[in-house]
Design a protein around this motif. Structure first.
Motif, PDB file in Angstrom:
ATOM      1  N   SER A  10       0.828  -1.208   0.000  1.00 23.29           N
ATOM      2  CA  SER A  10       0.000   0.000   0.000  1.00 23.29           C
ATOM      3  C   SER A  10       0.862   1.257   0.000  1.00 23.29           C
ATOM      4  O   SER A  10       0.434   2.305  -0.470  1.00 23.29           O
ATOM      5  N   HIS A  31      -6.220  -2.858  -4.153  1.00 27.00           N
ATOM      6  CA  HIS A  31      -7.460  -2.708  -4.927  1.00 27.00           C
ATOM      7  C   HIS A  31      -7.244  -1.827  -6.155  1.00 27.00           C
ATOM      8  O   HIS A  31      -8.200  -1.298  -6.719  1.00 27.00           O
ATOM      9  N   ARG A  32      -5.995  -1.683  -6.577  1.00 23.14           N
ATOM     10  CA  ARG A  32      -5.651  -0.871  -7.744  1.00 23.14           C
ATOM     11  C   ARG A  32      -4.846  -1.719  -8.725  1.00 23.14           C
ATOM     12  O   ARG A  32      -3.849  -2.332  -8.338  1.00 23.14           O
ATOM     13  N   TYR A  86     -14.292  -4.042  -4.933  1.00 20.92           N
ATOM     14  CA  TYR A  86     -14.138  -2.710  -4.337  1.00 20.92           C
ATOM     15  C   TYR A  86     -12.944  -1.981  -4.943  1.00 20.92           C
ATOM     16  O   TYR A  86     -11.938  -1.733  -4.274  1.00 20.92           O
ATOM     17  N   ARG A 136     -10.368   0.815  -6.220  1.00 19.89           N
ATOM     18  CA  ARG A 136      -9.991   2.096  -5.618  1.00 19.89           C
ATOM     19  C   ARG A 136      -9.286   3.036  -6.584  1.00 19.89           C
ATOM     20  O   ARG A 136      -8.977   4.164  -6.220  1.00 19.89           O
ATOM     21  N   GLN A 137      -9.014   2.592  -7.802  1.00 21.21           N
ATOM     22  CA  GLN A 137      -8.326   3.466  -8.752  1.00 21.21           C
ATOM     23  C   GLN A 137      -9.316   4.488  -9.307  1.00 21.21           C
ATOM     24  O   GLN A 137     -10.520   4.363  -9.148  1.00 21.21           O
ATOM     25  N   ARG A 158     -12.895   3.841 -10.597  1.00 15.57           N
ATOM     26  CA  ARG A 158     -13.399   2.739  -9.764  1.00 15.57           C
ATOM     27  C   ARG A 158     -14.100   1.630 -10.543  1.00 15.57           C
ATOM     28  O   ARG A 158     -15.160   1.149 -10.162  1.00 15.57           O
TER      29      ARG A 158
END
Length: 166
Positions: A89, A113-114, A138, A140-141, A144
């Motif tokens: 992260s 999540h990217r 879910y 996150r980029q 989305r």
């Protein structure tokens, strides 16, 4: 050889089921963690004859999955990890260094999540491919959009990677 690569489905499995149906047949399914208890369902959806490789995510409580896997995909030695033990992260540096030191050709991770794809070339070293398929549940980029990857090993033995968005 065709490999479906996913991560971070968090038991919200509708998109995963849809992607599996749309991309079949595939020879292997790699899930990079945070399935949150859907392991048996995913194995059933993949069907017989599909090799299933899954690793433990930071939300896979009470799971018996391994923290990481070391496997051969064609001629490529791949490290499968969720990534939280490598602090992905914040940066891929620790994972990159560890994968190089341990002799991997590919390091696959999730957790952020990217989607991420990079070929790390260092003088005097073999190439290292780092990838994250993103999240089907879910994302996150920016934008989305749920995402996944397809890895194909051609007749020439070379891997090709394709990022897909729903």
């Amino acid at each position: 050889m065709k490999i479906l690569i996913v991560s971070d489905t968090h038991r919200k499995d509708g998109n995963l089921q849809w992607v599996m149906e749309q991309t079949k047949p595939f020879d292997m399914l790699i899930h990079l963690g945070d399935a949150e208890g859907s392991v048996y369902e995913i194995a059933r959806w993949a069907g017989p004859g599909c090799e299933l490789e899954m690793v433990l995510g930071n939300n896979d409580f009470f799971s018996h999955l391994e923290r990481e896997r070391d496997l051969m995909i064609g001629t490529y030695r791949a490290l499968l990890t969720h990534g939280h033990y490598y602090n992905v992260s914040l940066s891929t540096e620790y994972l990159r260094r560890e994968a190089r030191e341990r002799g991997f050709d590919i390091a696959m991770f999730g957790h952020t999540h990217r989607p991420f794809f990079e070929i790390d070339r260092q003088e005097g070293e073999k190439e290292l491919i780092l990838l994250n398929p993103g999240s089907l549940s879910y994302p996150r980029q920016e934008g989305r959009r749920p995402s996944y990857m397809i890895m194909e090993i051609g007749e020439d033995g070379k891997a090709r990677f394709h990022q897909h968005y729903l």
